[in-house]
Scaffold this motif. Structure first.
Motif, PDB file in Angstrom:
ATOM      1  N   CYS A   1      16.700  -9.341  -4.683  1.00 47.27           N
ATOM      2  CA  CYS A   1      17.356  -8.301  -5.479  1.00 47.27           C
ATOM      3  C   CYS A   1      18.525  -8.934  -6.233  1.00 47.27           C
ATOM      4  O   CYS A   1      18.721 -10.148  -6.193  1.00 47.27           O
ATOM      5  CB  CYS A   1      17.834  -7.179  -4.567  1.00 47.27           C
ATOM      6  N   GLY A   2      19.311  -8.109  -6.914  1.00 47.23           N
ATOM      7  CA  GLY A   2      20.461  -8.634  -7.639  1.00 47.23           C
ATOM      8  C   GLY A   2      21.391  -9.401  -6.729  1.00 47.23           C
ATOM      9  O   GLY A   2      21.977 -10.413  -7.112  1.00 47.23           O
ATOM     10  N   SER A   3      21.543  -8.920  -5.501  1.00 48.42           N
ATOM     11  CA  SER A   3      22.203  -9.660  -4.424  1.00 48.42           C
ATOM     12  C   SER A   3      21.481  -9.298  -3.142  1.00 48.42           C
ATOM     13  O   SER A   3      21.173  -8.134  -2.905  1.00 48.42           O
ATOM     14  CB  SER A   3      23.689  -9.304  -4.335  1.00 48.42           C
ATOM     15  N   GLY A   4      21.165 -10.301  -2.320  1.00 47.71           N
ATOM     16  CA  GLY A   4      20.420 -10.050  -1.098  1.00 47.71           C
ATOM     17  C   GLY A   4      18.941  -9.828  -1.367  1.00 47.71           C
ATOM     18  O   GLY A   4      18.430 -10.112  -2.456  1.00 47.71           O
ATOM     19  N   ALA A   5      18.251  -9.298  -0.361  1.00 49.00           N
ATOM     20  CA  ALA A   5      16.804  -9.110  -0.472  1.00 49.00           C
ATOM     21  C   ALA A   5      16.359  -7.961   0.425  1.00 49.00           C
ATOM     22  O   ALA A   5      17.058  -7.573   1.367  1.00 49.00           O
ATOM     23  CB  ALA A   5      16.073 -10.390  -0.078  1.00 49.00           C
ATOM     24  N   VAL A   6      15.189  -7.421   0.125  1.00 45.70           N
ATOM     25  CA  VAL A   6      14.552  -6.431   0.990  1.00 45.70           C
ATOM     26  C   VAL A   6      13.165  -6.941   1.360  1.00 45.70           C
ATOM     27  O   VAL A   6      12.530  -7.658   0.584  1.00 45.70           O
ATOM     28  CB  VAL A   6      14.431  -5.043   0.319  1.00 45.70           C
ATOM     29  N   ARG A   7      12.725  -6.567   2.542  1.00 47.53           N
ATOM     30  CA  ARG A   7      11.345  -6.864   2.936  1.00 47.53           C
ATOM     31  C   ARG A   7      10.556  -5.562   2.889  1.00 47.53           C
ATOM     32  O   ARG A   7      10.941  -4.571   3.508  1.00 47.53           O
ATOM     33  CB  ARG A   7      11.291  -7.472   4.340  1.00 47.53           C
ATOM     34  N   LEU A   8       9.474  -5.566   2.125  1.00 46.71           N
ATOM     35  CA  LEU A   8       8.634  -4.378   2.019  1.00 46.71           C
ATOM     36  C   LEU A   8       7.790  -4.249   3.285  1.00 46.71           C
ATOM     37  O   LEU A   8       7.170  -5.218   3.728  1.00 46.71           O
ATOM     38  CB  LEU A   8       7.749  -4.462   0.781  1.00 46.71           C
ATOM     39  N   VAL A   9       7.770  -3.058   3.859  1.00 45.19           N
ATOM     40  CA  VAL A   9       7.107  -2.816   5.138  1.00 45.19           C
ATOM     41  C   VAL A   9       5.826  -2.010   4.966  1.00 45.19           C
ATOM     42  O   VAL A   9       4.829  -2.250   5.643  1.00 45.19           O
ATOM     43  CB  VAL A   9       8.069  -2.087   6.105  1.00 45.19           C
ATOM     44  N   GLU A  10       5.836  -1.052   4.035  1.00 44.11           N
ATOM     45  CA  GLU A  10       4.662  -0.210   3.799  1.00 44.11           C
ATOM     46  C   GLU A  10       4.543   0.066   2.308  1.00 44.11           C
ATOM     47  O   GLU A  10       5.536   0.400   1.656  1.00 44.11           O
ATOM     48  CB  GLU A  10       4.775   1.108   4.571  1.00 44.11           C
ATOM     49  N   VAL A  11       3.335  -0.087   1.773  1.00 39.54           N
ATOM     50  CA  VAL A  11       3.108   0.091   0.341  1.00 39.54           C
ATOM     51  C   VAL A  11       1.823   0.887   0.124  1.00 39.54           C
ATOM     52  O   VAL A  11       1.060   1.137   1.062  1.00 39.54           O
ATOM     53  CB  VAL A  11       3.013  -1.273  -0.389  1.00 39.54           C
ATOM     54  N   GLN A  12       1.581   1.253  -1.139  1.00 38.20           N
ATOM     55  CA  GLN A  12       0.370   1.999  -1.470  1.00 38.20           C
ATOM     56  C   GLN A  12      -0.084   1.625  -2.871  1.00 38.20           C
ATOM     57  O   GLN A  12       0.659   1.797  -3.838  1.00 38.20           O
ATOM     58  CB  GLN A  12       0.635   3.508  -1.382  1.00 38.20           C
ATOM     59  N   ARG A  13      -1.294   1.109  -2.972  1.00 40.30           N
ATOM     60  CA  ARG A  13      -1.862   0.804  -4.283  1.00 40.30           C
ATOM     61  C   ARG A  13      -2.371   2.082  -4.933  1.00 40.30           C
ATOM     62  O   ARG A  13      -2.657   3.076  -4.264  1.00 40.30           O
ATOM     63  CB  ARG A  13      -3.004  -0.206  -4.142  1.00 40.30           C
ATOM     64  N   ALA A  14      -2.494   2.066  -6.250  1.00 41.50           N
ATOM     65  CA  ALA A  14      -2.982   3.233  -6.982  1.00 41.50           C
ATOM     66  C   ALA A  14      -4.357   3.638  -6.458  1.00 41.50           C
ATOM     67  O   ALA A  14      -5.272   2.812  -6.381  1.00 41.50           O
ATOM     68  CB  ALA A  14      -3.051   2.918  -8.469  1.00 41.50           C
ATOM     69  N   GLY A  15      -4.496   4.901  -6.065  1.00 42.25           N
ATOM     70  CA  GLY A  15      -5.762   5.404  -5.555  1.00 42.25           C
ATOM     71  C   GLY A  15      -6.053   5.045  -4.117  1.00 42.25           C
ATOM     72  O   GLY A  15      -7.096   5.426  -3.580  1.00 42.25           O
ATOM     73  N   GLY A  16      -5.134   4.313  -3.477  1.00 37.65           N
ATOM     74  CA  GLY A  16      -5.354   3.884  -2.101  1.00 37.65           C
ATOM     75  C   GLY A  16      -4.527   4.682  -1.112  1.00 37.65           C
ATOM     76  O   GLY A  16      -3.853   5.644  -1.460  1.00 37.65           O
ATOM     77  N   ARG A  17      -4.576   4.247   0.128  1.00 38.75           N
ATOM     78  CA  ARG A  17      -3.817   4.896   1.192  1.00 38.75           C
ATOM     79  C   ARG A  17      -2.594   4.049   1.528  1.00 38.75           C
ATOM     80  O   ARG A  17      -2.560   2.851   1.231  1.00 38.75           O
ATOM     81  CB  ARG A  17      -4.689   5.054   2.438  1.00 38.75           C
ATOM     82  N   PRO A  18      -1.580   4.635   2.137  1.00 33.56           N
ATOM     83  CA  PRO A  18      -0.439   3.833   2.579  1.00 33.56           C
ATOM     84  C   PRO A  18      -0.887   2.803   3.617  1.00 33.56           C
ATOM     85  O   PRO A  18      -1.625   3.132   4.550  1.00 33.56           O
ATOM     86  CB  PRO A  18       0.496   4.870   3.206  1.00 33.56           C
ATOM     87  N   ILE A  19      -0.463   1.556   3.445  1.00 36.27           N
ATOM     88  CA  ILE A  19      -0.835   0.497   4.381  1.00 36.27           C
ATOM     89  C   ILE A  19       0.368  -0.399   4.652  1.00 36.27           C
ATOM     90  O   ILE A  19       1.293  -0.491   3.847  1.00 36.27           O
ATOM     91  CB  ILE A  19      -2.011  -0.361   3.863  1.00 36.27           C
ATOM     92  N   ALA A  20       0.326  -1.071   5.791  1.00 36.87           N
ATOM     93  CA  ALA A  20       1.371  -2.035   6.124  1.00 36.87           C
ATOM     94  C   ALA A  20       1.345  -3.176   5.117  1.00 36.87           C
ATOM     95  O   ALA A  20       0.282  -3.552   4.598  1.00 36.87           O
ATOM     96  CB  ALA A  20       1.154  -2.566   7.534  1.00 36.87           C
ATOM     97  N   ALA A  21       2.509  -3.727   4.840  1.00 39.20           N
ATOM     98  CA  ALA A  21       2.612  -4.794   3.845  1.00 39.20           C
ATOM     99  C   ALA A  21       1.725  -5.984   4.191  1.00 39.20           C
ATOM    100  O   ALA A  21       1.114  -6.589   3.302  1.00 39.20           O
ATOM    101  CB  ALA A  21       4.065  -5.231   3.708  1.00 39.20           C
ATOM    102  N   GLN A  22       1.636  -6.331   5.466  1.00 44.19           N
ATOM    103  CA  GLN A  22       0.820  -7.482   5.855  1.00 44.19           C
ATOM    104  C   GLN A  22      -0.658  -7.234   5.574  1.00 44.19           C
ATOM    105  O   GLN A  22      -1.383  -8.141   5.148  1.00 44.19           O
ATOM    106  CB  GLN A  22       1.044  -7.808   7.339  1.00 44.19           C
ATOM    107  N   GLU A  23      -1.122  -6.014   5.785  1.00 43.18           N
ATOM    108  CA  GLU A  23      -2.511  -5.674   5.455  1.00 43.18           C
ATOM    109  C   GLU A  23      -2.722  -5.739   3.945  1.00 43.18           C
ATOM    110  O   GLU A  23      -3.747  -6.243   3.461  1.00 43.18           O
ATOM    111  CB  GLU A  23      -2.848  -4.279   5.980  1.00 43.18           C
ATOM    112  N   PHE A  24      -1.759  -5.244   3.198  1.00 36.37           N
ATOM    113  CA  PHE A  24      -1.826  -5.299   1.739  1.00 36.37           C
ATOM    114  C   PHE A  24      -1.926  -6.740   1.245  1.00 36.37           C
ATOM    115  O   PHE A  24      -2.726  -7.060   0.358  1.00 36.37           O
ATOM    116  CB  PHE A  24      -0.593  -4.614   1.151  1.00 36.37           C
ATOM    117  N   LEU A  25      -1.136  -7.631   1.836  1.00 34.25           N
ATOM    118  CA  LEU A  25      -1.115  -9.029   1.392  1.00 34.25           C
ATOM    119  C   LEU A  25      -2.449  -9.729   1.630  1.00 34.25           C
ATOM    120  O   LEU A  25      -2.825 -10.622   0.872  1.00 34.25           O
ATOM    121  CB  LEU A  25       0.008  -9.785   2.107  1.00 34.25           C
TER     122      LEU A  25
END
Length: 204
Positions: free
Chosen positions: A168-192
């Motif tokens: 980020c502009g300062s520091g960082a975040v780790r994404l934990v859960e995401v959702q692709r267009a038309g998909g279901r919410p999934i854990a970031a590791q599954e997404f990767l």
């Protein structure tokens, strides 16, 4: 009427989202009397609620609704006994929780990590913070549902490791859960495993 904030802070349509997006660590549920003004009426009962550092708007909503149901039941019982008293709101500390506009939901990676994290969790699960990234040669919108603060530094939006830590502009975040267009919410590791995003790639 029930209102999900500690009035007079966050009068208006989106008090839960705005409290988290502002980084508040405490909110609450109030029983109030309606007036012509926007959430300006006197308050009869209040119960405070801590906002955890990774709590999402959806989680806070569910907790406040449980608190609110109990408060309203108690308020009705007091009203039947003619024992419900109201106190005017403070005149200082007034803020307004305007309705979330779609134009403000995109993540701005140039902001400090704390603000990015609060933005993501404050808009989760609805309407959802989002960004864009290239997946399989195509630019794709990615909804960000859960994150946590992390160590790291780099160009804003840059992926720093194989755990989807983003600078980020300062520091960082780790994404934990995401959702692709038309998909279901999934854990970031599954997404990767499917998206093949790697260190050095960028979210915008």
């Amino acid at each position: 009427n029930g209102h999900a904030s500690l009035l007079p802070r966050w009068r208006g349509a989106a008090p839960i989202q705005r409290a988290i997006m502002a980084g508040d660590t405490e909110t609450g549920m109030m029983v109030m009397r309606m007036e012509e003004g926007l959430d300006t009426g006197p308050v009869a009962m209040v119960e405070k609620c801590a906002i955890g550092p990774d709590m999402t708007a959806g989680e806070l909503h569910d907790r406040l609704m449980r608190i609110g149901a109990a408060l309203m039941a108690e308020a009705l019982a007091r009203m039947e006994r003619d024992a419900l008293t109201f106190t005017a709101q403070a005149t200082e500390g007034v803020t307004y929780a305007k309705k979330i506009d779609k134009a403000e939901t995109r993540v701005d990676w140039t902001r400090p990590a704390g603000e990015v994290h609060d933005h993501i969790r404050g808009l989760s699960p609805f309407p959802g913070a989002w960004c864009e990234t290239e997946i399989g040669g195509r630019l794709e919108r990615l909804k960000l549902l859960r994150s946590t603060l992390s160590d790291g530094a780099g160009e804003p939006g840059g992926i720093l490791d194989d755990r989807l830590t983003v600078a980020c502009g300062s520091g960082a975040v780790r994404l934990v859960e995401v959702q692709r267009a038309g998909g279901r919410p999934i854990a970031a590791q599954e997404f990767l495993r499917g998206a093949k995003l790697e260190k050095g790639m960028k979210l915008s």
